[in-house]
Scaffold this motif. Structure first.
Motif, short mmCIF file in Angstrom:
data_model
loop_
_atom_site.label_atom_id
_atom_site.label_comp_id
_atom_site.label_asym_id
_atom_site.label_seq_id
_atom_site.Cartn_x
_atom_site.Cartn_y
_atom_site.Cartn_z
N GLY A 48 0.80 -1.22 0.00
CA GLY A 48 0.00 0.00 0.00
C GLY A 48 0.83 1.26 0.00
O GLY A 48 0.58 2.20 -0.76
N VAL A 49 1.86 1.31 0.85
CA VAL A 49 2.69 2.52 0.96
C VAL A 49 3.50 2.75 -0.31
O VAL A 49 3.57 3.87 -0.84
CB VAL A 49 3.61 2.41 2.19
N GLY A 105 -3.87 1.38 -1.65
CA GLY A 105 -2.87 2.36 -1.25
C GLY A 105 -2.59 3.41 -2.31
O GLY A 105 -2.22 4.56 -1.98
N SER A 106 -2.79 3.06 -3.57
CA SER A 106 -2.47 4.00 -4.65
C SER A 106 -3.39 5.20 -4.69
O SER A 106 -3.07 6.21 -5.33
CB SER A 106 -2.52 3.26 -6.00
N GLY A 154 -0.16 7.69 -7.63
CA GLY A 154 -0.39 6.31 -7.24
C GLY A 154 -0.93 5.44 -8.35
O GLY A 154 -0.63 4.25 -8.41
N ASN A 155 -1.74 6.01 -9.23
CA ASN A 155 -2.30 5.24 -10.33
C ASN A 155 -2.66 6.19 -11.48
O ASN A 155 -2.76 7.41 -11.28
CB ASN A 155 -3.53 4.43 -9.87
N PRO A 156 -2.85 5.65 -12.68
CA PRO A 156 -3.15 6.51 -13.84
C PRO A 156 -4.41 7.34 -13.67
O PRO A 156 -4.49 8.47 -14.16
CB PRO A 156 -3.29 5.51 -15.00
N LEU A 190 -7.14 12.10 0.77
CA LEU A 190 -7.26 10.68 0.42
C LEU A 190 -6.46 9.73 1.30
O LEU A 190 -6.76 8.53 1.35
CB LEU A 190 -6.83 10.47 -1.03
N VAL A 191 -5.44 10.22 2.01
CA VAL A 191 -4.65 9.33 2.87
C VAL A 191 -5.50 8.64 3.93
O VAL A 191 -5.36 7.42 4.14
CB VAL A 191 -3.47 10.10 3.51
N PRO A 192 -6.41 9.36 4.63
CA PRO A 192 -7.25 8.65 5.62
C PRO A 192 -8.07 7.53 4.99
O PRO A 192 -8.21 6.45 5.57
CB PRO A 192 -8.16 9.77 6.16
#
Length: 242
Positions: free
Chosen positions: A109-110, A153-154, A160-162, A182-184
């Motif tokens: 995830g990280v 995680g992304s 993180g992702n496209p 979005l981190v939470p």
């Protein structure tokens, strides 16, 4: 063809391609995923839904080069017996199947939030397979945990992702503001994912300890994660609003 007819033909071609990709193990549908995707692209062009020029422009060569580079790095790491060494390190640090599942969820995830989920899945899969085989554990729970944790995680960052990259490109949302929001959600999602994977695969992951005859190294999983980060950081996309 008018616009409605093109949409109808495109929908039919998409449905056929999707069935071929998802049903590649059925005898009456012998095409594998690359062949099915290529067939769909050819049908799009041959039916006039897309022009050849538009099809060429739709290819993202940066992504293709990035994936090729990650595959080359994985291949050279395999030839250097890196995955065998890393498997010993992870086994010694984890000790139990449950802890191994937890560390895999957090690491996937990280790193996906920092380097991209596709890159992390590509880089970590050989390591996970080596670890699980050395620990004499079932592959399915840990590979599913790797894939789901990478996707969850992304969402935490714009790189993180496209999908997040596209959102950031068109919305001009600052990197820090996006991550703050979005981190939470990513943290909660990873926790839920770990609990679900643990419950669903409780029987197969229920061995009290890993096979200690295979534990030789004294390094921790942090060393493995750092190695993958160093191998991938040069290829990690950087968000730019321009």
């Amino acid at each position: 063809m008018n616009h409605f007819e093109k949409e109808l033909v495109a929908t039919v071609i998409f449905g056929i391609t999707y069935v071929l990709i998802s049903g590649r193990q059925i005898r009456i549908l012998p095409l594998n995923r690359p062949a099915a995707a290529l067939l769909g692209a050819v049908l799009m062009v041959s039916t006039g839904v897309m022009t050849p020029e538009r099809a060429y422009r739709a290819v993202n060569y940066d992504t293709i080069v990035l994936l090729l580079a990650m595959m080359l790095v994985s291949a050279y790491l395999y030839l250097a017996h890196f995955f065998e060494w890393a498997a010993d390190a992870v086994l010694e640090f984890s000790r139990t199947p449950q802890r191994l599942l937890l560390y895999l969820t957090l690491t996937s995830g990280v790193l996906s939030a920092l380097l991209g989920n596709d890159t992390i899945c590509l880089m970590l899969t050989p390591l996970v397979i080596a670890v699980i085989r050395r620990g004499k554990l079932p592959l399915l729970p840990y590979l599913i945990a790797l894939a789901t944790s990478a996707n969850i995680g992304s969402v935490a960052t714009l790189v993180g992702n496209p999908q997040n990259m596209i959102i950031g490109h068109f919305s001009y949302i600052p990197f820090a503001q996006f991550s703050w929001s979005l981190v939470p959600a990513a943290i909660v999602g990873l926790a839920i994912n770990f609990v679900i994977c643990g419950l669903v695969f409780e029987t197969s992951c229920g061995k009290p300890r890993l096979n200690e005859n295979l534990i030789r190294s004294r390094n921790s999983i942090a060393v493995c994660s750092l190695s993958f980060a160093l191998c991938s950081c040069q290829s990690s996309p950087v968000f730019s609003p321009d």
